[in-house]
Design an enzyme around this catalytic site. Sequence first.
Site, PDB file in Angstrom:
ATOM      1  N   LYS A  78       0.863  -1.187   0.000  1.00 46.56           N
ATOM      2  CA  LYS A  78       0.000   0.000   0.000  1.00 46.56           C
ATOM      3  C   LYS A  78       0.895   1.231   0.000  1.00 46.56           C
ATOM      4  O   LYS A  78       1.840   1.328   0.778  1.00 46.56           O
ATOM      5  CB  LYS A  78      -0.926   0.030   1.221  1.00 46.56           C
ATOM      6  N   LYS A 242       0.437  10.025  28.013  1.00 45.17           N
ATOM      7  CA  LYS A 242       1.248   8.877  28.420  1.00 45.17           C
ATOM      8  C   LYS A 242       0.684   8.193  29.658  1.00 45.17           C
ATOM      9  O   LYS A 242       0.816   6.978  29.821  1.00 45.17           O
ATOM     10  CB  LYS A 242       2.688   9.318  28.670  1.00 45.17           C
TER      11      LYS A 242
END
Length: 336
Positions: A78, A242
Amino acid sequence: MNREMLYLNRSDIEQAGGNHSQVYVDALTEALTAHAHNDFVQPLKPYLRQDPENGHIADRIIAMPSHIGGEHAISGIKWIGSKHDNPSKRNMERASGVIILNDPETNYPIAVMEASLISSMRTAAVSVIAAKHLAKKGFKDLTIIGCGLIGDKQLQSMLEQFDHIERVFVYDQFSEACARFVDRWQQQRPEINFIATENAKEAVSNGEVVITCTVTDQPYIEYDWLQKGAFISNISIMDVHKEVFIKADKVVVDDWSQCNREKKTINQLVLEGKFSKEALHAELGQLVTGDIPGREDDDEIILLNPMGMAIEDISSAYFIYQQAQQQNIGTTLNLY
């Protein structure tokens, strides 16, 4: 000697069934099983950026080659480009691309296919498959963040695959885009309540399943926004802080090596000593094969961080290529 290959544009792909979720769920189930069994080849994907230092994170062209073994062995690549401001500046879809399929026996190209529909639908199938293993059974409240093509296909696929969804909370930084999205879907599915929220926090905090579909380059989702038992499919990668990786009960990825690349959030956490492969619950294919369990408690907060894998695109494209051949859809091109 002449060689032929099949060209499928987006209309051809839709005609061959590529605008419905089931073919992608079937293709990805096979691809993820191959991944779990290590029956694939998938080099780390290179990113081509015009301005590597200062450009937007979504401005890139990515090459994604792979080979998948098993009963439906296939190779391909792709090639997909993206500009974050295509929709707002040019009234164009953010991403565009092509997929080339190669016959593994000869390595000759057998098909060239429009890629952005396949890419968006297979990305939605990742969330669908993950939700079957990681969301609470019978969840009713879904959240979609981002009202572009990815958000549209995520919502379409979730509604096609889960008939118990009752409410959909929607947020987009552009309120007009959010309103259009909600109005269109409310007309299509009047039995479901679609709710445009004022901000991302309102949308996220109401979702039992949360799917991010943005082009943000800065995190904004905080751990405390997530309700107990939430499953978040972090499709657009950069949306969660995070702390979500650190505090979530389970973190699942599609492929550890892809997610632990330089500058990715997981890699940053690894370098900071706050996360590791040992802290990872599973790769998605291990849930599909049953080697590792998915959700085990209704109160678990679970994060999926899928980078996106070439095997998902190539497997999906091959399934659609086969359906197009059976239905005599597409344009035959001579290679020579």
